[in-house]
Design a protein around this motif. Structure first.
Motif, mmCIF file in Angstrom:
data_model
loop_
_atom_site.group_PDB
_atom_site.id
_atom_site.type_symbol
_atom_site.label_atom_id
_atom_site.label_comp_id
_atom_site.label_asym_id
_atom_site.label_seq_id
_atom_site.Cartn_x
_atom_site.Cartn_y
_atom_site.Cartn_z
ATOM 1 N N LEU A 66 35.679 68.667 -14.886
ATOM 2 C CA LEU A 66 36.295 69.365 -16.347
ATOM 3 C C LEU A 66 36.635 70.785 -15.884
ATOM 4 N N ARG A 67 35.916 71.278 -14.990
ATOM 5 C CA ARG A 67 36.339 72.653 -14.482
ATOM 6 C C ARG A 67 37.742 72.681 -13.790
ATOM 7 N N GLY A 68 37.647 71.842 -12.898
ATOM 8 C CA GLY A 68 39.169 71.391 -12.274
ATOM 9 C C GLY A 68 40.116 71.412 -12.921
ATOM 10 N N ARG A 69 39.963 70.845 -14.093
ATOM 11 C CA ARG A 69 41.200 70.480 -15.202
ATOM 12 C C ARG A 69 41.296 71.895 -16.201
ATOM 13 N N GLY A 70 40.644 72.926 -16.128
ATOM 14 C CA GLY A 70 40.648 74.259 -16.442
ATOM 15 C C GLY A 70 39.997 74.302 -17.899
ATOM 16 N N TYR A 71 38.699 73.761 -18.027
ATOM 17 C CA TYR A 71 37.926 73.784 -19.053
ATOM 18 C C TYR A 71 36.809 74.936 -18.519
ATOM 19 N N LYS A 72 36.287 75.550 -19.671
ATOM 20 C CA LYS A 72 35.227 76.240 -19.488
ATOM 21 C C LYS A 72 33.633 75.645 -19.856
ATOM 22 N N VAL A 73 33.117 75.144 -18.680
ATOM 23 C CA VAL A 73 32.083 74.396 -18.873
ATOM 24 C C VAL A 73 30.880 75.676 -19.133
ATOM 25 N N LEU A 74 30.120 75.655 -20.135
ATOM 26 C CA LEU A 74 29.127 76.695 -20.505
ATOM 27 C C LEU A 74 27.742 76.285 -20.155
ATOM 28 N N ASN A 75 27.406 74.994 -19.812
ATOM 29 C CA ASN A 75 26.055 74.580 -19.337
ATOM 30 C C ASN A 75 25.981 73.954 -18.276
ATOM 31 N N CYS A 114 23.387 55.147 -18.151
ATOM 32 C CA CYS A 114 23.922 55.887 -19.314
ATOM 33 C C CYS A 114 23.628 57.499 -18.768
ATOM 34 N N THR A 115 24.716 58.419 -18.436
ATOM 35 C CA THR A 115 24.423 59.576 -18.170
ATOM 36 C C THR A 115 24.287 60.481 -19.478
ATOM 37 N N THR A 116 23.936 61.801 -19.179
ATOM 38 C CA THR A 116 23.979 62.808 -20.057
ATOM 39 C C THR A 116 25.008 63.614 -20.225
ATOM 40 N N THR A 117 26.192 63.037 -20.024
ATOM 41 C CA THR A 117 27.401 63.759 -19.943
ATOM 42 C C THR A 117 27.949 64.197 -21.155
ATOM 43 N N ASP A 118 27.393 63.743 -22.593
ATOM 44 C CA ASP A 118 27.597 63.901 -23.844
ATOM 45 C C ASP A 118 26.999 65.271 -24.256
ATOM 46 N N GLU A 119 26.308 65.856 -23.292
ATOM 47 C CA GLU A 119 25.363 67.138 -23.558
ATOM 48 C C GLU A 119 26.173 68.345 -23.161
ATOM 49 N N ILE A 120 27.433 68.026 -22.335
ATOM 50 C CA ILE A 120 28.128 69.071 -21.791
ATOM 51 C C ILE A 120 28.703 69.861 -22.957
ATOM 52 N N ILE A 121 28.626 71.025 -22.579
ATOM 53 C CA ILE A 121 29.319 71.833 -23.749
ATOM 54 C C ILE A 121 30.321 72.849 -23.144
ATOM 55 N N ILE A 122 31.394 72.854 -23.782
ATOM 56 C CA ILE A 122 32.624 73.674 -23.175
ATOM 57 C C ILE A 122 33.117 74.760 -24.243
ATOM 58 N N ASP A 123 33.551 75.635 -23.904
ATOM 59 C CA ASP A 123 34.418 76.781 -24.682
ATOM 60 C C ASP A 123 35.688 76.245 -25.354
#
Length: 116
Positions: A107-116, A17-26
């Motif tokens: 996610l960045r490659g798909r245009g999202y601004k990943v904040l953390n 189980c990764t901690t990918t649910d802690e990823i924050i985007i704008d």
């Protein structure tokens, strides 16, 4: 040593189980339903990281190093077991971190601004 080696599969399961649910985007201007779909697809790519192999490789190398140290100190079996658990934990942690990085890059490659 068998007691310690029995922990290795448990470590692999814990890190599945990764901690990918802690990823924050704008979220400004983001269609959240589309984001959820993209996130699910990116998590799918992250499953290609071979965390289980990293756990096994870390455990094996830890056991060798622990065994060598134990041979010097006089308790090779116990030291090898401790080394295996430590090496397995390190491999699990590295695999998990790599999974999170794959999702963030995707996610960045798909245009999202990943904040953390």
């Amino acid at each position: 040593m068998r007691n310690y080696l029995g922990l290795i599969p448990a470590l692999a399961l814990l890190t599945a189980c990764t901690t990918t649910d802690e990823i924050i985007i704008d979220q400004q201007g983001v269609d959240m339903s589309r984001y959820q779909q993209d996130l699910a697809e990116c998590r799918g790519y992250a499953t290609e990281v071979q965390t289980g192999k990293k756990v096994a490789k870390g455990a094996a190398s830890g056991a060798v190093v622990g065994g060598l140290i134990g041979a010097i100190t006089g308790d090779a079996g116990k030291s090898a077991g401790v080394g295996a658990v430590g090496g397995g934990a390190k491999g699990a942690s590295q695999g998990e971190q790599e999974e999170v990085q794959v999702v963030k890059r995707c996610l960045r490659g798909r245009g999202y601004k990943v904040l953390n």
